[in-house]
Write an enzyme that holds these catalytic residues in place. Structure first.
Site, mmCIF file in Angstrom:
data_model
loop_
_atom_site.group_PDB
_atom_site.id
_atom_site.type_symbol
_atom_site.label_atom_id
_atom_site.label_comp_id
_atom_site.label_asym_id
_atom_site.label_seq_id
_atom_site.Cartn_x
_atom_site.Cartn_y
_atom_site.Cartn_z
ATOM 1 N N HIS A 1 23.980 -33.594 96.126
ATOM 2 C CA HIS A 1 23.252 -34.850 96.322
ATOM 3 C C HIS A 1 24.222 -36.008 96.629
ATOM 4 C CE1 HIS A 1 19.127 -33.570 95.551
ATOM 5 N NE2 HIS A 1 19.676 -32.680 94.743
ATOM 6 N N ASP B 1 25.800 -35.849 99.949
ATOM 7 C CA ASP B 1 25.973 -35.901 101.421
ATOM 8 C C ASP B 1 25.226 -37.087 102.029
ATOM 9 O OD1 ASP B 1 23.486 -34.650 101.015
ATOM 10 O OD2 ASP B 1 23.790 -33.107 102.558
ATOM 11 N N GLY C 1 13.713 -21.033 99.703
ATOM 12 C CA GLY C 1 13.576 -21.737 98.424
ATOM 13 C C GLY C 1 14.579 -21.282 97.380
ATOM 14 N N LEU D 1 19.907 -21.689 99.268
ATOM 15 C CA LEU D 1 21.009 -21.197 100.106
ATOM 16 C C LEU D 1 20.845 -21.615 101.570
ATOM 17 C CD1 LEU D 1 21.361 -17.621 98.552
ATOM 18 C CD2 LEU D 1 22.657 -19.675 97.972
ATOM 19 N N SER D 2 20.047 -22.645 101.800
ATOM 20 C CA SER D 2 19.906 -23.238 103.140
ATOM 21 C C SER D 2 19.290 -22.321 104.176
ATOM 22 C CB SER D 2 21.253 -23.714 103.667
ATOM 23 O OG SER D 2 21.647 -24.839 102.987
ATOM 24 N N SER E 1 16.591 -22.864 105.776
ATOM 25 C CA SER E 1 16.056 -23.607 106.930
ATOM 26 C C SER E 1 17.179 -24.099 107.845
ATOM 27 C CB SER E 1 15.133 -24.754 106.499
ATOM 28 O OG SER E 1 15.818 -25.698 105.736
ATOM 29 N N ASP F 1 24.245 -29.029 104.852
ATOM 30 C CA ASP F 1 23.829 -27.640 105.084
ATOM 31 C C ASP F 1 24.037 -27.250 106.541
ATOM 32 O OD1 ASP F 1 22.997 -28.016 102.532
ATOM 33 O OD2 ASP F 1 20.859 -27.970 102.979
ATOM 34 N N TYR G 1 13.012 -34.861 96.277
ATOM 35 C CA TYR G 1 14.278 -34.982 97.002
ATOM 36 C C TYR G 1 14.343 -36.353 97.691
ATOM 37 C CZ TYR G 1 18.133 -34.010 100.162
ATOM 38 O OH TYR G 1 19.328 -34.074 100.828
HETATM 39 C C1 GLA Z 1 19.674 -29.887 100.174
HETATM 40 C C2 GLA Z 1 19.878 -30.807 101.365
HETATM 41 C C3 GLA Z 1 21.340 -31.207 101.508
HETATM 42 C C4 GLA Z 1 21.914 -31.725 100.200
HETATM 43 C C5 GLA Z 1 21.572 -30.793 99.049
HETATM 44 C C6 GLA Z 1 21.970 -31.343 97.713
HETATM 45 O O1 GLA Z 1 20.302 -28.662 100.372
HETATM 46 O O2 GLA Z 1 19.448 -30.182 102.549
HETATM 47 O O3 GLA Z 1 21.466 -32.166 102.534
HETATM 48 O O4 GLA Z 1 21.495 -33.039 99.948
HETATM 49 O O5 GLA Z 1 20.186 -30.497 99.003
HETATM 50 O O6 GLA Z 1 23.339 -31.459 97.618
#
Ligand code: GLA
Length: 360
Positions: free
Chosen positions: A37, A39, A122, A125-126, A128, A172, A221
């Protein structure tokens, strides 16, 4: 792992479109070692890629449409590439149409694509970002757009903002577009300066899925981001990147804004400390940073959940001074990341009642 995925995507492409693909791209997911949190506060982050990801097989087509099969969902989409229509929800179609719109394809662009991935959605691990950047890379290759990794990452971020309604940062997308396996990527989210760190060979990094799937948390978020921006405005700063502990004490922040801002200020310091710990192969220092990071996300930023906290505690109890765990990603469930002595990995895998998946 990626070879199997690439092979399978190509096979399914042929089964769907009746011809061999002209190419297949693979884009991994990411795990963030530390820097959560921060970036979207112009801070520093330290992610690395994981083995799982998204494969997209593609071929040029003689229609001016994007035809895409989401193999894992058993669903398809087909639309004019010059004007991607907005879907009425934020399903996978938003990401496809968003990427096509944000990349600005030539009006007559016709591409057939098949997507196949193995990143659980969900799980923090990114999935999307991996999905969007893989689509972008496939379209880039198919149409010879000449875009570099950062341009693809930025198009993927705009897609999240404009098409999925998530005001995410850039970590991400850059991590999956520009990261390398086995290396931590120190990324400055203000100017996108990057430095890669090889991890000490006697360390391991692993992920454990908590099993709590992130639910409808985009609102949470986005509200964290707003709270940080409000705190920065009260401090007279462009972002919390420029704040320090002293400036927080002298500003007129609400109790909530103070907690959020304190997390961001300390977390950026933790990223620097973690980078130094990696460079010095100092696992003891890394362990401290990870433990502090989790407590801060739990108590100050309030994005953890009890089950994840218990999982982190269970791992820390097993490892003692041989490593530590913390939640990774946006929070509200998802995965935890563990950095540990490589020799302790089998014991952790045996002692924990959930799969421990090595990343490196
Ligand atoms: C998600 C968001 C990122 C980042 C993280 C938390 O993955 O896509 O941009 O803010 O949460 O670090």
């Amino acid at each position: 792992m990626s070879e199997t995925l690439i092979h399978e995507a190509a096979r399914r492409f042929t089964a769907t479109f009746g011809d061999l693909p002209a190419g297949t791209v693979f884009v991994p997911g990411r795990v963030n070692l530390i820097g959560e949190h921060v970036d979207y506060n112009d801070g520093l982050v330290l992610p690395m890629t994981v083995r799982e990801g998204t494969a997209v097989s593609w071929a040029r087509a003689d229609h001016a449409h994007i035809s895409i099969r989401a193999a894992d969902l058993g669903e398809s989409d087909h639309f004019a590439s010059s004007e991607p229509p907005r879907p009425h929800d934020t399903s996978w179609r938003s990401y496809v149409r968003g990427m096509v719109a944000e990349l600005g394809l030539p009006a007559d662009a016709g591409v057939d694509m098949l997507v196949h991935g193995n990143l659980p959605r969900g799980s923090g691990l990114s999935s999307s970002a991996s999905f969007c950047v893989a689509l972008g890379r496939a379209l880039n290759d198919a149409l010879g757009l000449g875009l570099d990794a950062i341009s693809l990452a930025k198009a993927a971020q705009r897609t999240e903002h404009e098409w999925a309604g998530v005001a995410c940062g850039i970590m991400d997308q850059v991590a999956v577009a520009a990261g390398n396996a086995g290396r931590a990527l120190l990324l400055d989210c203000r100017d996108l300066a990057m430095q890669q760190f090889a991890l000490p060979p006697d360390w391991a990094v692993a992920i454990v899925d908590s099993g709590v799937t992130r639910g409808l948390v985009d609102g949470e978020y986005n509200s964290r981001r707003e709270q940080c921006e409000k705190a920065a405005r009260k401090l007279g700063l462009a972002s919390l990147r420029d704040a320090d502990r002293g400036s927080l004490d002298n500003a007129n922040l609400s109790a909530l804004e103070y907690k959020r801002a304190l997390h961001v200020v300390d977390e950026i310091t933790r990223v620097r400390r973690a980078s130094e710990a990696i460079a010095a192969s100092d696992l003891e220092a890394m362990t401290c940073v990870l433990r502090e990071g989790h407590v801060s996300l739990r108590d100050l930023f309030e994005v953890s959940v009890p089950l994840v906290d218990r999982l982190v505690e269970a791992v820390d109890d097993i490892l003692k001074e041989r490593g530590a765990a913390r939640m990774t990603g946006a929070g509200f469930g998802g995965s935890i990341v563990v950095v540990l002595e490589r020799a302790a990995l089998p014991e952790l895998q045996q002692a924990l009642d959930r799969p421990v998946r090595p990343v490196f």
